[in-house]
Design a protein around this motif. Structure first.
Motif, PDB file in Angstrom:
ATOM      1  N   GLU A   9       0.828  -1.206   0.000  1.00 33.66           N
ATOM      2  CA  GLU A   9       0.000   0.000   0.000  1.00 33.66           C
ATOM      3  C   GLU A   9       0.864   1.258   0.000  1.00 33.66           C
ATOM      4  OE1 GLU A   9      -3.350  -0.187   2.930  1.00 33.66           O
ATOM      5  OE2 GLU A   9      -2.519  -2.181   3.232  1.00 33.66           O
ATOM      6  N   SER A  22      -6.067   4.911   3.234  1.00 32.05           N
ATOM      7  CA  SER A  22      -7.508   4.817   3.042  1.00 32.05           C
ATOM      8  C   SER A  22      -7.776   3.766   1.971  1.00 32.05           C
ATOM      9  CB  SER A  22      -8.079   6.156   2.608  1.00 32.05           C
ATOM     10  OG  SER A  22      -8.051   6.266   1.203  1.00 32.05           O
ATOM     11  N   LEU A  23      -9.008   3.260   1.956  1.00 33.30           N
ATOM     12  CA  LEU A  23      -9.323   2.193   1.020  1.00 33.30           C
ATOM     13  C   LEU A  23      -9.687   2.717  -0.367  1.00 33.30           C
ATOM     14  CD1 LEU A  23     -11.387  -0.060   3.424  1.00 33.30           C
ATOM     15  CD2 LEU A  23      -9.095  -0.531   2.528  1.00 33.30           C
ATOM     16  N   SER A  24      -9.723   4.049  -0.511  1.00 32.91           N
ATOM     17  CA  SER A  24     -10.190   4.604  -1.785  1.00 32.91           C
ATOM     18  C   SER A  24      -9.285   4.203  -2.943  1.00 32.91           C
ATOM     19  CB  SER A  24     -10.290   6.125  -1.686  1.00 32.91           C
ATOM     20  OG  SER A  24      -9.020   6.662  -1.397  1.00 32.91           O
ATOM     21  N   LEU A  27      -8.352   1.406  -3.720  1.00 37.76           N
ATOM     22  CA  LEU A  27      -8.757   0.120  -4.296  1.00 37.76           C
ATOM     23  C   LEU A  27      -9.601   0.290  -5.554  1.00 37.76           C
ATOM     24  CD1 LEU A  27      -9.628  -1.981  -1.123  1.00 37.76           C
ATOM     25  CD2 LEU A  27      -7.606  -2.178  -2.589  1.00 37.76           C
ATOM     26  N   ILE A  51     -12.454  -8.410   4.483  1.00 35.38           N
ATOM     27  CA  ILE A  51     -11.559  -8.247   3.324  1.00 35.38           C
ATOM     28  C   ILE A  51     -12.076  -9.062   2.141  1.00 35.38           C
ATOM     29  CG2 ILE A  51      -9.235  -8.672   2.402  1.00 35.38           C
ATOM     30  CD1 ILE A  51      -8.130  -8.123   5.228  1.00 35.38           C
TER      31      ILE A  51
END
Ligand code: C2E
Ligand code: MG
Ligand code: MG
Ligand code: MG
Length: 280
Positions: free
Chosen positions: A153, A188-190, A192, A223
């Motif tokens: 990441e 942050s997951l953005s 993805l 997940i």
């Protein structure tokens, strides 16, 4: 007495720091010559699809055997190589060696086995990376789909604009991208949805106590469900027992990697593993 203590403390720290620096200097100098001295090798850890119930590929992991210092773990020398810039020639050696090994498997099987290599964030930022991969892929005559790149990441969040365009270029070529140690970053997951990714590698820290720890199970479940919605594959790392494998399968995880299915193997043994898996 205070003065004495102070001096002792000072002496203690300097000698500790000297030892620390001495080891670093020693390793860094030795690492500089590791490639030409043939001290590096790759081991290959098999990856198993729970859905297709078969071997799908291997992750290449770097090993450094120093004549006097013995086997040094990548956990120690990779951070050192990143700080000194040596990770660039090292990473190039890894790519070249792994692709050559993968090309030699073509004679063993027509199965589309993938080889995954770990990319350091420093390599990811290196301007010549795409050209290097293009030329090594061309030399290997392998379809780009056979090469998977594992990135963390942190490599993506440092410079999102650069990451987005590099990952798009990878996708255009057909390369596969896996997010390594997924769930341990602070990002942050953005990213993805923003980045061209194929797979999430669920970090082994969530797998270790999967059977006894309800929190770990909840995280793994979340997940997998998120990956499913985003049409990303999932692979769990560090799977050591049949019970972990069974639970992961039940949770809908697509693939596993770990000592239970297979330890990282030297190239010759990886070839034997392929042949044995194809027979059964
Ligand atoms: P990683 O990419 O997350 O690799 C997984 C690590 O878990 C490997 O450690 C592997 O040997 C270990 N492992 C596999 N199955 C199990 C299991 O069932 N239980 C346990 N406890 N461990 C398992 P390794 O080979 O020591 O590598 C450590 C890290 O060093 C890698 O983590 C990766 O971040 C880095 N690394 C290794 N090779 C390379 C390389 O060629 N380039 C770069 N940049 N980094 C590398
Ligand atoms: Mg990895
Ligand atoms: Mg990992
Ligand atoms: Mg790791």
């Amino acid at each position: 007495r205070a003065k004495e203590n102070g001096r002792n403390t000072y002496c203690f720290f300097t000698s500790e720091m000297q030892r620390y620096h001495a080891r670093h200097l020693l390793l860094e100098n030795a690492l500089r010559r590791a490639i030409e001295n043939n001290e590096l090798s790759l081991v290959y850890q098999p990856q198993y699809s729970l859905q297709q119930q078969k071997l799908t590929g291997f992750e290449a992991l770097l090993r450094w055997q120093h004549p006097e210092l013995g086997l040094i773990s990548p956990g120690e020398f990779i951070p050192l190589a990143e700080r000194s810039g040596l990770v660039i020639p090292l990473g190039e050696w890894v790519l070249k060696t792994a692709l050559a090994e993968r090309a030699s498997w073509q004679q063993l099987t027509p199965a589309p086995l993938t080889v995954a290599i770990n990319l350091s964030p420093i390599q990811f930022r290196q301007p010549g990376l795409l050209t290097l991969i293009d030329s090594l892929l061309h030399a290997s005559q392998l379809p780009a789909e056979m090469l998977e790149l594992e990135i963390t990441e942190s490599a993506m969040v440092e410079d999102p604009a650069h990451a987005a365009s590099l990952l798009d270029a990878f996708r255009q070529r057909g390369l596969r991208i896996a997010v390594d140690d997924f769930g341990t970053g602070y990002s942050s997951l953005s990213y993805l949805k923003r980045f061209a990714l194929h797979k999430l590698k669920i970090d082994q820290s969530f797998v270790r106590d999967l059977l006894s720890d309800a929190d770990d199970r909840a995280i793994v479940q979340a997940i997998i469900s998120m990956a499913h919605s985003l049409e990303l594959d999932t692979i769990a790392e560090g799977v050591e027992t049949a019970a972990q494998q069974a639970l992961l399968q039940q949770l809908g995880c697509q693939a596993i990697q770990g000592y239970h299915y297979g330890k990282p193997l030297p190239a010759e043994q990886a070839r034997a593993f392929i042949q044995q898996q194809l027979q059964t």
